[in-house]
Design a protein around this motif. Structure first.
Motif, PDB file in Angstrom:
ATOM      1  N   ALA B 148       0.818  -1.226   0.000  1.00 37.39           N
ATOM      2  CA  ALA B 148       0.000   0.000   0.000  1.00 37.39           C
ATOM      3  C   ALA B 148       0.850   1.273   0.000  1.00 37.39           C
ATOM      4  O   ALA B 148       0.550   2.226  -0.722  1.00 37.39           O
ATOM      5  N   THR B 149       1.911   1.279   0.787  1.00 34.38           N
ATOM      6  CA  THR B 149       2.778   2.466   0.850  1.00 34.38           C
ATOM      7  C   THR B 149       3.395   2.759  -0.514  1.00 34.38           C
ATOM      8  O   THR B 149       3.480   3.915  -0.950  1.00 34.38           O
ATOM      9  N   VAL B 150       3.837   1.691  -1.179  1.00 32.67           N
ATOM     10  CA  VAL B 150       4.517   1.840  -2.472  1.00 32.67           C
ATOM     11  C   VAL B 150       3.535   2.255  -3.564  1.00 32.67           C
ATOM     12  O   VAL B 150       3.887   2.998  -4.482  1.00 32.67           O
ATOM     13  N   MET B 151       2.287   1.804  -3.448  1.00 32.46           N
ATOM     14  CA  MET B 151       1.268   2.144  -4.458  1.00 32.46           C
ATOM     15  C   MET B 151       1.224   3.645  -4.724  1.00 32.46           C
ATOM     16  O   MET B 151       1.141   4.081  -5.861  1.00 32.46           O
ATOM     17  N   VAL B 152       1.231   4.409  -3.631  1.00 31.64           N
ATOM     18  CA  VAL B 152       1.052   5.860  -3.760  1.00 31.64           C
ATOM     19  C   VAL B 152       2.350   6.627  -3.553  1.00 31.64           C
ATOM     20  O   VAL B 152       2.367   7.859  -3.585  1.00 31.64           O
ATOM     21  N   ASN B 153       3.437   5.890  -3.359  1.00 28.54           N
ATOM     22  CA  ASN B 153       4.745   6.514  -3.222  1.00 28.54           C
ATOM     23  C   ASN B 153       5.798   5.567  -3.789  1.00 28.54           C
ATOM     24  O   ASN B 153       6.588   4.974  -3.051  1.00 28.54           O
ATOM     25  N   PRO B 154       5.776   5.389  -5.126  1.00 26.75           N
ATOM     26  CA  PRO B 154       6.661   4.384  -5.729  1.00 26.75           C
ATOM     27  C   PRO B 154       8.143   4.608  -5.412  1.00 26.75           C
ATOM     28  O   PRO B 154       8.909   3.650  -5.375  1.00 26.75           O
ATOM     29  N   ARG B 155       8.511   5.850  -5.136  1.00 27.51           N
ATOM     30  CA  ARG B 155       9.926   6.122  -4.830  1.00 27.51           C
ATOM     31  C   ARG B 155      10.350   5.604  -3.457  1.00 27.51           C
ATOM     32  O   ARG B 155      11.543   5.637  -3.123  1.00 27.51           O
ATOM     33  N   ASP B 170     -10.468  -2.600 -21.699  1.00 27.66           N
ATOM     34  CA  ASP B 170     -10.803  -1.302 -22.292  1.00 27.66           C
ATOM     35  C   ASP B 170      -9.561  -0.396 -22.353  1.00 27.66           C
ATOM     36  O   ASP B 170      -9.002  -0.001 -21.320  1.00 27.66           O
ATOM     37  N   VAL B 171      -9.149  -0.079 -23.575  1.00 28.43           N
ATOM     38  CA  VAL B 171      -7.915   0.682 -23.783  1.00 28.43           C
ATOM     39  C   VAL B 171      -8.010   2.090 -23.191  1.00 28.43           C
ATOM     40  O   VAL B 171      -7.073   2.571 -22.539  1.00 28.43           O
ATOM     41  N   GLU B 172      -9.168   2.736 -23.375  1.00 28.50           N
ATOM     42  CA  GLU B 172      -9.347   4.098 -22.828  1.00 28.50           C
ATOM     43  C   GLU B 172      -9.299   4.077 -21.297  1.00 28.50           C
ATOM     44  O   GLU B 172      -8.747   4.987 -20.668  1.00 28.50           O
ATOM     45  N   ALA B 173      -9.911   3.061 -20.713  1.00 31.36           N
ATOM     46  CA  ALA B 173      -9.912   2.940 -19.246  1.00 31.36           C
ATOM     47  C   ALA B 173      -8.482   2.772 -18.733  1.00 31.36           C
ATOM     48  O   ALA B 173      -8.086   3.388 -17.735  1.00 31.36           O
ATOM     49  N   LYS B 174      -7.689   1.951 -19.441  1.00 29.80           N
ATOM     50  CA  LYS B 174      -6.296   1.754 -19.017  1.00 29.80           C
ATOM     51  C   LYS B 174      -5.520   3.063 -19.140  1.00 29.80           C
ATOM     52  O   LYS B 174      -4.670   3.368 -18.300  1.00 29.80           O
ATOM     53  N   ARG B 175      -5.827   3.841 -20.173  1.00 28.94           N
ATOM     54  CA  ARG B 175      -5.145   5.129 -20.338  1.00 28.94           C
ATOM     55  C   ARG B 175      -5.463   6.056 -19.159  1.00 28.94           C
ATOM     56  O   ARG B 175      -4.580   6.703 -18.599  1.00 28.94           O
ATOM     57  N   ALA B 176      -6.746   6.096 -18.761  1.00 32.97           N
ATOM     58  CA  ALA B 176      -7.152   6.952 -17.632  1.00 32.97           C
ATOM     59  C   ALA B 176      -6.461   6.498 -16.340  1.00 32.97           C
ATOM     60  O   ALA B 176      -6.023   7.322 -15.526  1.00 32.97           O
ATOM     61  N   VAL B 177      -6.357   5.168 -16.160  1.00 33.24           N
ATOM     62  CA  VAL B 177      -5.707   4.653 -14.940  1.00 33.24           C
ATOM     63  C   VAL B 177      -4.211   4.964 -14.968  1.00 33.24           C
ATOM     64  O   VAL B 177      -3.624   5.332 -13.944  1.00 33.24           O
ATOM     65  N   LYS B 178      -3.600   4.878 -16.140  1.00 33.05           N
ATOM     66  CA  LYS B 178      -2.175   5.234 -16.235  1.00 33.05           C
ATOM     67  C   LYS B 178      -1.959   6.705 -15.865  1.00 33.05           C
ATOM     68  O   LYS B 178      -0.972   7.038 -15.211  1.00 33.05           O
ATOM     69  N   ASP B 179      -2.882   7.572 -16.275  1.00 34.41           N
ATOM     70  CA  ASP B 179      -2.772   8.991 -15.894  1.00 34.41           C
ATOM     71  C   ASP B 179      -2.782   9.142 -14.376  1.00 34.41           C
ATOM     72  O   ASP B 179      -2.000   9.906 -13.805  1.00 34.41           O
ATOM     73  N   LEU B 180      -3.706   8.406 -13.729  1.00 35.30           N
ATOM     74  CA  LEU B 180      -3.755   8.459 -12.261  1.00 35.30           C
ATOM     75  C   LEU B 180      -2.454   7.930 -11.657  1.00 35.30           C
ATOM     76  O   LEU B 180      -1.922   8.497 -10.703  1.00 35.30           O
ATOM     77  N   LEU B 181      -1.951   6.808 -12.223  1.00 38.20           N
ATOM     78  CA  LEU B 181      -0.698   6.225 -11.706  1.00 38.20           C
ATOM     79  C   LEU B 181       0.447   7.225 -11.835  1.00 38.20           C
ATOM     80  O   LEU B 181       1.268   7.362 -10.921  1.00 38.20           O
ATOM     81  N   LEU B 188       5.724   5.942 -16.139  1.00 39.86           N
ATOM     82  CA  LEU B 188       4.920   5.067 -17.018  1.00 39.86           C
ATOM     83  C   LEU B 188       5.784   4.140 -17.875  1.00 39.86           C
ATOM     84  O   LEU B 188       5.282   3.153 -18.410  1.00 39.86           O
ATOM     85  N   ASP B 189       7.078   4.431 -17.975  1.00 40.72           N
ATOM     86  CA  ASP B 189       7.972   3.480 -18.649  1.00 40.72           C
ATOM     87  C   ASP B 189       8.067   2.171 -17.871  1.00 40.72           C
ATOM     88  O   ASP B 189       8.487   1.143 -18.411  1.00 40.72           O
ATOM     89  N   HIS B 190       7.729   2.213 -16.601  1.00 34.59           N
ATOM     90  CA  HIS B 190       7.798   1.013 -15.754  1.00 34.59           C
ATOM     91  C   HIS B 190       6.460   0.308 -15.626  1.00 34.59           C
ATOM     92  O   HIS B 190       6.343  -0.680 -14.908  1.00 34.59           O
ATOM     93  N   VAL B 191       5.435   0.842 -16.291  1.00 38.30           N
ATOM     94  CA  VAL B 191       4.092   0.253 -16.215  1.00 38.30           C
ATOM     95  C   VAL B 191       3.895  -0.640 -17.441  1.00 38.30           C
ATOM     96  O   VAL B 191       3.846  -0.153 -18.569  1.00 38.30           O
ATOM     97  N   LEU B 192       3.817  -1.946 -17.212  1.00 39.88           N
ATOM     98  CA  LEU B 192       3.735  -2.914 -18.311  1.00 39.88           C
ATOM     99  C   LEU B 192       2.280  -3.302 -18.543  1.00 39.88           C
ATOM    100  O   LEU B 192       1.645  -3.919 -17.678  1.00 39.88           O
TER     101      LEU B 192
END
Lengths: 228, 228
Positions: B148-155, B170-181, B188-192
């Motif tokens: 949980a800690t890493v989820m919102v503070n990856p560093r 859903d490709v659009e949904a994944k795009r929106a979630v990537k924006d939140l991430l 996002l280079d680390h999001v596979l």
């Protein structure tokens, strides 16, 4: 050391070849020696036939599973996980004895489609099944999360900066396997000893993700690294 | 954005708190609002009661699962995987609609002992079960391989140099979630992006290894990194 390898595929060839290069005496086991040598066509995976590899590795002997198991002081299970138990039975409990068996296999089942599922997982594992079936054997699960090329040349991915998981019930056996891994080029700081053989559940169960990453990258040349 | 979070535990608090800090309007859903606020003892995991966290986050609202689901334009499933389907039914198909649901849950089943097994895996997954049960919902599986800690503070681990897996139909949904991430600090280079929701099998099935590594390190502050 005299080492017996069960399985003539990509993994058996990679490990057998490396061990021979390192000066060990290697016998690879197969179901039907004459049949394996007679094949001249490429494998379904597109690899050259075993006989072609054999010609380039004249010091490696080919024998039955039973003879390879009898020959080795230490054994590697490099068979497909779906046939591993059958192969170990053909190798024979007497020949397996209380030797170290490095279990590189994964219970990947392609019969229900691609990507494969696992024939055993979650509350059991292939590593545990093998250990229960041959209680005297010292089963060490290792290298099963890694492509064959990387197994014997860890620097071929990210200059060797990635993780390997190992588990098994016998501490001395794991130490002996770690020595072999070091001789393959593994940095032992990257080898994570998870504990007893029940931890094979954890390492076998990352194969479904491994297979999907292979699909994503269109290459098996990647590794899991645990960072802290 | 108005965001609804299902689940008041460690994960719901981490994500709810971060989203509120980022300026979103957040409502967290629970089964029994008065009951959740009345608890004064620490949780079985040793965390302070929800009411203590609530005092420090006055902008975050607490409501029923149904009201939190109705409130959110986008939803997070932060419940324990063993109750996720039940909670989503309480949230109500009408309130879920065709919204994006970020599914952070894992089907960890402690009823058969520790380390936990998975209640669904191999030829199915919780992500797929949720998608099949609520076909209109846009389920995006993400963050479930991460503390949980890493989820919102990856560093907070290895300065953010590690991998996250995402999948969904859903490709659009994944795009929106990537924006939140990205707003959480993920590179996002680390999001596979593994592909469709069936890939949740792969990411949920690494939890058994995750749990064992937690045991080995005696800390959840580690991450999987895929190196090539």
């Amino acid at each position: 050391m005299n080492i017996g390898i069960l399985g003539t595929g990509m993994v058996g060839q990679a490990i057998g070849g490396k061990l021979s290069e390192l000066g060990h005496n290697v016998t690879i086991g197969t179901r039907d020696v004459a049949g394996t040598l007679a094949k001249t066509e490429r494998t379904p995976m597109g690899m050259p036939p075993y006989s072609a590899w054999q010609k380039e590795h004249p010091n490696v002997l080919l024998a039955t599973f039973a003879d390879a198991a009898a020959f080795g002081e230490l054994l590697f299970n490099c068979t497909s996980g779906m046939v591993s138990l059958e192969v170990l039975k053909l190798a024979g409990e007497k020949n397996l004895g209380s030797k170290i068996l490095v279990d590189v296999s994964n219970p990947l089942d392609v019969s229900k489609g691609i990507p494969p599922s696992l024939s055993v997982c979650n509350t059991d594992s292939l590593g545990e099944l093998i250990q229960r079936t041959f209680p005297a054997l010292k089963v060490v699960k290792a290298l099963n999360t890694t492509n064959a090329t990387v197994m014997v040349n860890p620097r071929s991915v990210a200059n060797g900066d990635h993780s390997l998981f190992i588990c098994g019930n016998d501490v001395e056996a794991k130490r002996a396997v770690k020595d072999l891994l070091a001789s393959f080029g593994w940095n032992l700081d990257h080898v994570l000893d998870l504990g007893d053989i029940t931890n094979a559940r954890g390492t076998e169960m990352i194969l479904p993700l491994w297979v999907r990453l292979y699909g994503l990258f269109q290459s098996p040349m990647f590794q899991f690294k645990i960072v802290r």
